[in-house]
Write a protein that holds these residues in place. Structure first.
Motif, mmCIF file in Angstrom:
data_model
loop_
_atom_site.group_PDB
_atom_site.id
_atom_site.type_symbol
_atom_site.label_atom_id
_atom_site.label_comp_id
_atom_site.label_asym_id
_atom_site.label_seq_id
_atom_site.Cartn_x
_atom_site.Cartn_y
_atom_site.Cartn_z
ATOM 1 N N ALA A 82 -1.160 -11.267 -0.770
ATOM 2 C CA ALA A 82 -0.458 -10.036 -1.146
ATOM 3 C C ALA A 82 0.932 -10.365 -1.692
ATOM 4 O O ALA A 82 1.373 -9.786 -2.700
ATOM 5 C CB ALA A 82 -0.348 -9.106 0.051
ATOM 6 N N ARG B 124 0.573 -11.921 -5.167
ATOM 7 C CA ARG B 124 0.353 -10.912 -6.218
ATOM 8 C C ARG B 124 1.644 -10.169 -6.525
ATOM 9 O O ARG B 124 1.988 -9.950 -7.696
ATOM 10 C CB ARG B 124 -0.737 -9.939 -5.771
ATOM 11 C CG ARG B 124 -0.993 -8.769 -6.721
ATOM 12 C CD ARG B 124 -1.381 -9.233 -8.095
ATOM 13 N NE ARG B 124 -1.724 -8.110 -8.960
ATOM 14 C CZ ARG B 124 -1.578 -8.114 -10.271
ATOM 15 N NH1 ARG B 124 -1.079 -9.196 -10.887
ATOM 16 N NH2 ARG B 124 -1.921 -7.070 -10.994
ATOM 17 N N SER B 125 2.386 -9.759 -5.500
ATOM 18 C CA SER B 125 3.645 -9.047 -5.732
ATOM 19 C C SER B 125 4.651 -9.920 -6.468
ATOM 20 O O SER B 125 5.414 -9.442 -7.312
ATOM 21 C CB SER B 125 4.237 -8.561 -4.401
ATOM 22 O OG SER B 125 3.456 -7.513 -3.857
ATOM 23 N N HIS C 298 2.489 -4.423 -13.252
ATOM 24 C CA HIS C 298 1.436 -3.675 -12.550
ATOM 25 C C HIS C 298 2.045 -3.034 -11.307
ATOM 26 O O HIS C 298 1.847 -3.489 -10.176
ATOM 27 C CB HIS C 298 0.269 -4.587 -12.171
ATOM 28 C CG HIS C 298 -1.017 -3.843 -11.976
ATOM 29 N ND1 HIS C 298 -1.171 -2.860 -11.028
ATOM 30 C CD2 HIS C 298 -2.211 -3.914 -12.637
ATOM 31 C CE1 HIS C 298 -2.403 -2.378 -11.080
ATOM 32 N NE2 HIS C 298 -3.048 -2.996 -12.056
ATOM 33 N N HIS D 207 -0.125 -2.052 -7.893
ATOM 34 C CA HIS D 207 -0.380 -3.041 -6.842
ATOM 35 C C HIS D 207 0.883 -3.343 -6.043
ATOM 36 O O HIS D 207 0.813 -3.597 -4.832
ATOM 37 C CB HIS D 207 -0.931 -4.333 -7.452
ATOM 38 C CG HIS D 207 -2.338 -4.200 -7.956
ATOM 39 N ND1 HIS D 207 -2.929 -5.141 -8.779
ATOM 40 C CD2 HIS D 207 -3.271 -3.242 -7.754
ATOM 41 C CE1 HIS D 207 -4.166 -4.772 -9.056
ATOM 42 N NE2 HIS D 207 -4.398 -3.613 -8.448
ATOM 43 N N ASP E 195 1.653 -0.303 -3.693
ATOM 44 C CA ASP E 195 0.645 -0.256 -2.627
ATOM 45 C C ASP E 195 0.943 -1.315 -1.560
ATOM 46 O O ASP E 195 0.790 -1.059 -0.358
ATOM 47 C CB ASP E 195 -0.753 -0.473 -3.201
ATOM 48 C CG ASP E 195 -1.303 0.755 -3.917
ATOM 49 O OD1 ASP E 195 -0.734 1.838 -3.731
ATOM 50 O OD2 ASP E 195 -2.285 0.615 -4.668
ATOM 51 N N HIS E 196 1.345 -2.512 -2.001
ATOM 52 C CA HIS E 196 1.709 -3.563 -1.048
ATOM 53 C C HIS E 196 2.930 -3.144 -0.233
ATOM 54 O O HIS E 196 2.989 -3.356 0.987
ATOM 55 C CB HIS E 196 1.985 -4.874 -1.795
ATOM 56 C CG HIS E 196 2.375 -6.000 -0.896
ATOM 57 N ND1 HIS E 196 3.102 -7.090 -1.332
ATOM 58 C CD2 HIS E 196 2.162 -6.223 0.435
ATOM 59 C CE1 HIS E 196 3.295 -7.920 -0.329
ATOM 60 N NE2 HIS E 196 2.738 -7.421 0.755
ATOM 61 N N ASP F 172 -10.456 -0.085 -8.734
ATOM 62 C CA ASP F 172 -9.591 -1.151 -8.202
ATOM 63 C C ASP F 172 -10.214 -1.845 -6.988
ATOM 64 O O ASP F 172 -9.582 -2.708 -6.386
ATOM 65 C CB ASP F 172 -8.228 -0.563 -7.822
ATOM 66 C CG ASP F 172 -7.117 -1.608 -7.781
ATOM 67 O OD1 ASP F 172 -7.056 -2.437 -8.712
ATOM 68 O OD2 ASP F 172 -6.322 -1.601 -6.830
ATOM 69 N N HIS G 241 -10.039 -5.616 -6.893
ATOM 70 C CA HIS G 241 -8.759 -6.200 -6.450
ATOM 71 C C HIS G 241 -8.571 -6.020 -4.947
ATOM 72 O O HIS G 241 -8.170 -6.961 -4.250
ATOM 73 C CB HIS G 241 -7.602 -5.542 -7.199
ATOM 74 C CG HIS G 241 -6.257 -5.880 -6.632
ATOM 75 N ND1 HIS G 241 -5.636 -7.085 -6.854
ATOM 76 C CD2 HIS G 241 -5.419 -5.176 -5.808
ATOM 77 C CE1 HIS G 241 -4.479 -7.118 -6.220
ATOM 78 N NE2 HIS G 241 -4.328 -5.974 -5.571
ATOM 79 N N MET G 242 -8.868 -4.833 -4.460
ATOM 80 C CA MET G 242 -8.643 -4.537 -3.048
ATOM 81 C C MET G 242 -9.446 -5.477 -2.138
ATOM 82 O O MET G 242 -8.988 -5.855 -1.057
ATOM 83 C CB MET G 242 -9.007 -3.079 -2.756
ATOM 84 C CG MET G 242 -8.061 -2.059 -3.379
ATOM 85 S SD MET G 242 -8.720 -0.359 -3.347
ATOM 86 C CE MET G 242 -8.938 -0.070 -1.589
#
Length: 440
Positions: free
Chosen positions: A14, A17-18, A91, A94, A97-98, A273, A276-277
């Motif tokens: 996570a 990705r962030s 993005h 994402h 959401d994180h 999504d 990805h999730m």
């Protein structure tokens, strides 16, 4: 944007990705021009750029979220207009959401906030519970002024004047096509929509079978998980989503599916999504397969032979749901289909701005939501339409609570234009006009 995550932090998928997302941001500020909350509040921290700074600081320093950070992230609608505007491809979905998942795990909200979120997570995704709650809200509405919390008043206001009876079309089953079968598709019947408006799924089934689709309601499928996902309740949302993945994978591995059709765009953005999730989950491959064939109903209809309709004496103001135009990048299909069916289609100014519904946003941030609703309704009514069409139940409920114009789903109009019944919301509007006493 330069980041300083440690090698140890970057072992977390996570965080990894962030970090990728943050590094794409170049601070240009284009996103502020299309952010609804920045338009209303004028605070840099209530813009995507401001929230990105807050999220970066919180994640990099692994700090306990403070009230200020939580407030500004909570105020985000997740409308994703910033993603449409961003020239750097940030993005944001994402990332936010994180951030919400991190806040849920590390921040203790005031009791009233925790209680409200618990109630919403335990009611909205479950149609039977939601129906009972709507009935209770109707009973409690006369006492709304006694409610000390604006969020509780918003919950009472959400209840429709009429709660529709349960539609047996939403039960697991298969609907045969009229004539030769062109496609076999699974229809996602959703959760809140089954309590608020059963006409949408009924119209979708009629229309798709008329156009040659076998429509399957898969055993075990239900809520997409979006409501809890956007609250940061990842375990709950993934548990719900996993049921859908397994249900649709069984159909794909059985008689096969050409598409998973979704007529609530907020759900569609989440289902698309899933890949990805669940990227680090044992269900990763099935999740990817589901995401690959998930389609908004307008996408599927563009592949079918929708008849050209005669020109109608009706002007339709089309409201583009954020989850459709920004989340799924579907901007022209609904308008093209409505025009093909014979309707005159108009769009409001600033059609990119959110109506303020945004899942549970209108219940948790009622003041900001009300301002956005008023702006959207004024823009729609300024086009002097006969009715308003949208592709998302949340938007329909939100806009419908601020206007006397009929608000219907795009698919209801297409069903009507191709031989189905007139949308009940339009019939109700005509009857309401007839019932108004005439003073002489």
């Amino acid at each position: 944007m330069q980041t300083t995550f440690t090698a140890e932090q970057l072992k977390d998928p996570a965080i990894q990705r962030s970090n990728e997302i943050l590094r794409n941001c170049v601070h240009c500020g284009f996103c502020t021009a299309t952010c609804p909350t920045y338009q209303v509040l004028g605070d840099e921290l209530d813009s995507p750029r401001g929230r990105i700074y807050l999220i970066k600081d919180m994640l990099e320093n692994e700090r306990v979220p403070d009230e200020k950070t939580v407030k500004h992230i909570d105020r985000c609608l997740s409308c994703l207009a910033c993603m449409t505007t961003c020239p750097s491809g940030v993005h944001y979905m994402h990332l936010v959401d994180h951030a919400r998942e991190y806040i849920e795990a590390n921040y203790k909200r005031p009791f009233s906030d925790r209680a409200l979120r618990w109630i919403l997570a335990r009611i909205l995704p479950y149609p039977t519970r939601f129906r009972l709650a709507l009935l209770g809200a109707r009973i409690g509405r006369p006492f709304r002024l006694l409610m000390p919390d604006a969020r509780l008043r918003a919950m009472l206001d959400m209840a429709p004047k009429r709660i529709p009876p349960v539609s047996r079309n939403d039960d697991p089953q298969s609907f045969a096509p009229q004539g030769q079968r062109i496609k076999r598709v699974a229809l996602m019947t959703g959760c809140a929509q089954k309590a608020l408006n059963t006409d949408i799924n009924d119209a979708t089934i009629r229309l798709l079978t008329r156009l040659g689709c076998e429509v399957v309601v898969a055993e075990g499928a239900g809520c997409c998980g979006a409501l809890t996902h956007h609250m940061g309740k990842t375990e709950e949302s993934h548990r719900t989503a996993a049921r859908n993945i397994r249900a649709w994978a069984r159909e794909m591995d059985g008689q096969g599916l050409d598409a998973i059709v979704i007529n609530t765009s907020g759900c569609g953005t989440t289902v698309k999504d899933y890949g990805h999730m669940f990227r680090n989950d044992p269900l990763a491959e099935d999740a990817r397969r589901v995401s690959d064939i998930a389609a908004d109903v307008s996408e599927l209809l563009m592949q079918l032979d929708l008849p050209v309709g005669a020109e109608k004496e009706l002007t339709v103001a089309y409201h583009a749901a954020c989850s459709l135009q920004h989340g799924q990048k579907i901007k022209t299909h609904p308008k093209t289909l409505l025009k093909r069916a014979g309707f005159k289609v108009v769009e409001p100014v600033d059609s990119h701005l959110c109506c303020g519904s945004a899942g549970t946003y209108n219940l948790m941030q009622p003041e900001i939501s009300a301002q956005l609703k008023a702006r959207k309704v004024r823009a729609l009514e300024a086009k002097q339409p006969d009715l308003i069409a949208a592709g998302n139940i949340g938007c329909m409920i939100q806009i419908g609570s601020g206007t006397n114009l009929p608000v219907v789903h795009t698919v209801e109009l297409l069903d009507w234009a191709t031989g189905g019944p007139k949308p009940p919301a339009m019939e109700a509007r005509v009857q309401a006009i007839k019932d108004v006493p005439i003073l002489r």
